[in-house]
Design a protein around this motif. Structure first.
Motif, PDB file in Angstrom:
ATOM      1  N   ARG A 117       5.314  -0.820 -18.365  1.00 44.54           N
ATOM      2  CA  ARG A 117       4.805   0.004 -17.253  1.00 44.54           C
ATOM      3  C   ARG A 117       4.340  -0.868 -16.087  1.00 44.54           C
ATOM      4  O   ARG A 117       3.436  -0.505 -15.343  1.00 44.54           O
ATOM      5  N   ALA A 118       4.976  -2.053 -15.946  1.00 46.52           N
ATOM      6  CA  ALA A 118       4.676  -2.944 -14.832  1.00 46.52           C
ATOM      7  C   ALA A 118       5.897  -3.032 -13.924  1.00 46.52           C
ATOM      8  O   ALA A 118       6.993  -3.364 -14.377  1.00 46.52           O
ATOM      9  N   LEU A 119       5.710  -2.728 -12.666  1.00 47.64           N
ATOM     10  CA  LEU A 119       6.789  -2.783 -11.685  1.00 47.64           C
ATOM     11  C   LEU A 119       6.899  -4.197 -11.150  1.00 47.64           C
ATOM     12  O   LEU A 119       5.905  -4.783 -10.706  1.00 47.64           O
ATOM     13  N   GLN A 120       8.101  -4.758 -11.189  1.00 50.44           N
ATOM     14  CA  GLN A 120       8.292  -6.133 -10.723  1.00 50.44           C
ATOM     15  C   GLN A 120       8.533  -6.160  -9.222  1.00 50.44           C
ATOM     16  O   GLN A 120       9.448  -5.527  -8.704  1.00 50.44           O
ATOM     17  N   LEU A 121       7.711  -6.931  -8.524  1.00 47.29           N
ATOM     18  CA  LEU A 121       7.843  -7.125  -7.090  1.00 47.29           C
ATOM     19  C   LEU A 121       8.567  -8.440  -6.809  1.00 47.29           C
ATOM     20  O   LEU A 121       8.592  -9.341  -7.645  1.00 47.29           O
ATOM     21  N   GLY A 122       9.108  -8.567  -5.609  1.00 48.61           N
ATOM     22  CA  GLY A 122       9.779  -9.793  -5.212  1.00 48.61           C
ATOM     23  C   GLY A 122       8.817 -10.963  -5.097  1.00 48.61           C
ATOM     24  O   GLY A 122       7.613 -10.787  -4.848  1.00 48.61           O
ATOM     25  N   TRP A 123       9.356 -12.185  -5.240  1.00 42.59           N
ATOM     26  CA  TRP A 123       8.522 -13.391  -5.276  1.00 42.59           C
ATOM     27  C   TRP A 123       7.691 -13.569  -4.012  1.00 42.59           C
ATOM     28  O   TRP A 123       6.633 -14.209  -4.032  1.00 42.59           O
ATOM     29  N   GLN A 124       8.155 -13.014  -2.867  1.00 41.18           N
ATOM     30  CA  GLN A 124       7.471 -13.257  -1.598  1.00 41.18           C
ATOM     31  C   GLN A 124       6.066 -12.675  -1.553  1.00 41.18           C
ATOM     32  O   GLN A 124       5.260 -13.043  -0.707  1.00 41.18           O
ATOM     33  N   PHE A 158       0.809  -1.215   0.000  1.00 39.29           N
ATOM     34  CA  PHE A 158       0.000   0.000   0.000  1.00 39.29           C
ATOM     35  C   PHE A 158       0.845   1.269   0.000  1.00 39.29           C
ATOM     36  O   PHE A 158       0.302   2.371  -0.094  1.00 39.29           O
ATOM     37  N   THR A 159       2.158   1.097   0.091  1.00 39.42           N
ATOM     38  CA  THR A 159       3.044   2.268   0.132  1.00 39.42           C
ATOM     39  C   THR A 159       4.142   2.231  -0.922  1.00 39.42           C
ATOM     40  O   THR A 159       4.800   3.252  -1.149  1.00 39.42           O
ATOM     41  N   VAL A 160       4.376   1.088  -1.563  1.00 40.10           N
ATOM     42  CA  VAL A 160       5.454   0.991  -2.536  1.00 40.10           C
ATOM     43  C   VAL A 160       5.242   2.024  -3.646  1.00 40.10           C
ATOM     44  O   VAL A 160       4.163   2.114  -4.231  1.00 40.10           O
ATOM     45  N   PRO A 161       6.261   2.861  -3.945  1.00 38.37           N
ATOM     46  CA  PRO A 161       6.104   3.869  -5.002  1.00 38.37           C
ATOM     47  C   PRO A 161       5.917   3.206  -6.376  1.00 38.37           C
ATOM     48  O   PRO A 161       6.690   2.344  -6.758  1.00 38.37           O
ATOM     49  N   LEU A 162       4.903   3.637  -7.086  1.00 37.53           N
ATOM     50  CA  LEU A 162       4.643   3.095  -8.421  1.00 37.53           C
ATOM     51  C   LEU A 162       5.247   3.957  -9.524  1.00 37.53           C
ATOM     52  O   LEU A 162       5.450   3.467 -10.640  1.00 37.53           O
ATOM     53  N   GLY A 163       5.525   5.226  -9.243  1.00 40.29           N
ATOM     54  CA  GLY A 163       6.071   6.096 -10.277  1.00 40.29           C
ATOM     55  C   GLY A 163       5.135   6.157 -11.476  1.00 40.29           C
ATOM     56  O   GLY A 163       3.933   6.406 -11.333  1.00 40.29           O
ATOM     57  N   ASP A 164       5.680   5.900 -12.664  1.00 38.83           N
ATOM     58  CA  ASP A 164       4.879   5.903 -13.889  1.00 38.83           C
ATOM     59  C   ASP A 164       4.283   4.533 -14.203  1.00 38.83           C
ATOM     60  O   ASP A 164       3.669   4.355 -15.255  1.00 38.83           O
ATOM     61  N   HIS A 165       4.478   3.570 -13.315  1.00 35.62           N
ATOM     62  CA  HIS A 165       3.937   2.235 -13.553  1.00 35.62           C
ATOM     63  C   HIS A 165       2.437   2.213 -13.294  1.00 35.62           C
ATOM     64  O   HIS A 165       1.957   2.819 -12.333  1.00 35.62           O
ATOM     65  N   LEU A 166       1.722   1.496 -14.137  1.00 41.18           N
ATOM     66  CA  LEU A 166       0.274   1.375 -13.970  1.00 41.18           C
ATOM     67  C   LEU A 166      -0.070   0.255 -12.991  1.00 41.18           C
ATOM     68  O   LEU A 166      -1.077   0.315 -12.284  1.00 41.18           O
ATOM     69  N   ILE A 167       0.789  -0.768 -12.962  1.00 42.41           N
ATOM     70  CA  ILE A 167       0.548  -1.960 -12.148  1.00 42.41           C
ATOM     71  C   ILE A 167       1.875  -2.432 -11.575  1.00 42.41           C
ATOM     72  O   ILE A 167       2.932  -2.242 -12.183  1.00 42.41           O
ATOM     73  N   ALA A 168       1.818  -3.077 -10.414  1.00 41.36           N
ATOM     74  CA  ALA A 168       2.955  -3.825  -9.874  1.00 41.36           C
ATOM     75  C   ALA A 168       2.511  -5.261  -9.659  1.00 41.36           C
ATOM     76  O   ALA A 168       1.365  -5.515  -9.270  1.00 41.36           O
ATOM     77  N   GLY A 169       3.401  -6.197  -9.935  1.00 40.06           N
ATOM     78  CA  GLY A 169       3.073  -7.610  -9.780  1.00 40.06           C
ATOM     79  C   GLY A 169       4.324  -8.452  -9.675  1.00 40.06           C
ATOM     80  O   GLY A 169       5.443  -7.947  -9.637  1.00 40.06           O
ATOM     81  N   PHE A 186       3.793 -10.894 -15.593  1.00 37.41           N
ATOM     82  CA  PHE A 186       3.380 -11.080 -14.208  1.00 37.41           C
ATOM     83  C   PHE A 186       2.154 -11.977 -14.092  1.00 37.41           C
ATOM     84  O   PHE A 186       1.323 -12.077 -15.004  1.00 37.41           O
ATOM     85  N   ASN A 187       2.061 -12.633 -12.958  1.00 37.80           N
ATOM     86  CA  ASN A 187       0.865 -13.372 -12.586  1.00 37.80           C
ATOM     87  C   ASN A 187      -0.141 -12.377 -12.026  1.00 37.80           C
ATOM     88  O   ASN A 187       0.210 -11.524 -11.208  1.00 37.80           O
ATOM     89  N   ALA A 188      -1.403 -12.480 -12.446  1.00 41.72           N
ATOM     90  CA  ALA A 188      -2.404 -11.470 -12.083  1.00 41.72           C
ATOM     91  C   ALA A 188      -3.093 -11.749 -10.759  1.00 41.72           C
ATOM     92  O   ALA A 188      -4.055 -11.065 -10.409  1.00 41.72           O
ATOM     93  N   GLY A 189      -2.595 -12.716  -9.989  1.00 41.95           N
ATOM     94  CA  GLY A 189      -3.237 -13.050  -8.724  1.00 41.95           C
ATOM     95  C   GLY A 189      -2.966 -12.078  -7.601  1.00 41.95           C
ATOM     96  O   GLY A 189      -3.729 -12.011  -6.628  1.00 41.95           O
ATOM     97  N   VAL A 190      -1.874 -11.318  -7.701  1.00 42.35           N
ATOM     98  CA  VAL A 190      -1.550 -10.266  -6.734  1.00 42.35           C
ATOM     99  C   VAL A 190      -1.128  -9.045  -7.532  1.00 42.35           C
ATOM    100  O   VAL A 190      -0.117  -9.085  -8.231  1.00 42.35           O
ATOM    101  N   LEU A 191      -1.900  -7.973  -7.431  1.00 43.46           N
ATOM    102  CA  LEU A 191      -1.632  -6.770  -8.208  1.00 43.46           C
ATOM    103  C   LEU A 191      -1.749  -5.529  -7.330  1.00 43.46           C
ATOM    104  O   LEU A 191      -2.606  -5.465  -6.449  1.00 43.46           O
ATOM    105  N   VAL A 192      -0.888  -4.570  -7.601  1.00 39.94           N
ATOM    106  CA  VAL A 192      -1.047  -3.227  -7.051  1.00 39.94           C
ATOM    107  C   VAL A 192      -1.389  -2.323  -8.231  1.00 39.94           C
ATOM    108  O   VAL A 192      -0.624  -2.251  -9.205  1.00 39.94           O
ATOM    109  N   ILE A 193      -2.525  -1.664  -8.183  1.00 40.24           N
ATOM    110  CA  ILE A 193      -3.041  -0.909  -9.328  1.00 40.24           C
ATOM    111  C   ILE A 193      -3.116   0.574  -8.992  1.00 40.24           C
ATOM    112  O   ILE A 193      -3.684   0.962  -7.961  1.00 40.24           O
TER     113      ILE A 193
END
Length: 285
Positions: free
Chosen positions: A196-203, A115-126, A151-158
């Motif tokens: 425009r997708a930010l890559q998050l760690g596997w955890q 809920f706090t990770v900066p997205l910048g110009d990314h539309l989604i993080a996954g 990315f797998n769409a099961g966990v997304l930050v939009i």
């Protein structure tokens, strides 16, 4: 906002997932939301009682069905899978960020970072998709370079504000109606946000090849944790949480039930095909 999209088949899974987020996620002030397809009053009551905090329910209505009714579904993926594409448009403008979780995930630890990770110009993080299909093959099907982030769409930050401003939902459905996609809306989301997708760690979406003991969110991408076939190392954690829900005494689902679910899905698909032909015929001059 923390949100998921379900039909009645996933009510139990959603209740346990949201309960796990409530107890383990360290997000006391986050609103919980379910976009539901055909949920009955009892389903909502049981989910509400089980989670332990208020839930906002949004029912899929005729306006939403106009976009998703005739899109391809499978035994594993119902039309509710497409509802995540509509979330930013229907949760209200006061929500600038949506963390979306599939119902078949489980929160094991502090998820406040999402809920706090900066997205910048990314539309989604996954998180990078893992499974039987290689990254190269998933990208080549979409006409992308072999190593592009998929990315797998099961966990997304939009970024809900950018999503609404760019009319991303309309663009997703235009793509979906333009051709066939092996992984349905997941393929389309990856195409839409290429670059425009930010890559998050596997955890944050531990799928199958990871040390689940160190995961924050695990994803039951094969046999579900409420089934007899599940051999996932975190099924025990799921069942421990379920023991304090309205589904505490529900039997695990069997292969026979999956068989009848497949038959029911086949019947619904045939009925929809007939309905679509009938509506097309009525529209002719």
């Amino acid at each position: 906002m923390l949100a998921c999209c379900i039909d009645r088949n996933y009510a139990e899974l959603a209740a346990v997932m949201l309960r796990s987020a409530h107890l383990n996620g360290n997000i006391p002030d986050v609103e919980f939301c379910i976009l539901g397809d055909g949920l009955r009053t009892r389903d909502k009551d049981w989910i509400q009682q089980s989670v332990g905090r208020p839930i906002t329910f949004i029912d899929i209505d005729e306006a939403m069905l106009r976009d998703i009714r005739y899109l391809r579904t499978t035994n594993a993926w119902s039309r509710a899978t497409y509802a995540r594409l509509l979330l930013p448009d229907y949760v209200g403008e006061r929500h600038s960020r949506i963390v979306y979780l599939d119902a078949d995930t489980l929160v094991l630890g502090d998820m406040s970072h999402l809920f706090t990770v900066p997205l910048g110009d990314h539309l989604i993080a996954g998180v990078q998709a893992r499974g039987q299909t290689s990254l190269r093959d998933m990208n080549r099907r979409l006409g992308r370079s072999d190593e592009e982030f998929y990315f797998n769409a099961g966990v997304l930050v939009i970024d809900a504000v950018a999503w609404r401003n760019e009319k991303a939902s309309d663009r997703c459905f235009a793509l979906l109606h333009s051709g066939q996609f092996s992984f349905l809306d997941q393929d389309v989301l990856n195409l839409l946000v290429s670059g425009r997708a930010l890559q998050l760690g596997w955890q944050w979406n531990a799928q199958m090849e990871d040390d689940y003991g160190d995961a924050v969110i695990v994803h039951f991408i094969h046999a579900k944790p409420n089934s007899e076939e599940c051999r996932h190392p975190q099924q025990r954690a799921y069942l421990a949480l379920r023991a304090d829900t309205a589904w505490a005494n529900a039997p695990l689902r069997s292969k026979r039930q999956r068989h009848w679910k497949r038959i029911g899905h086949s019947i619904r698909k045939r009925w929809l095909a007939v309905r679509r032909r009938f509506e097309a015929a009525r529209s002719l001059p």
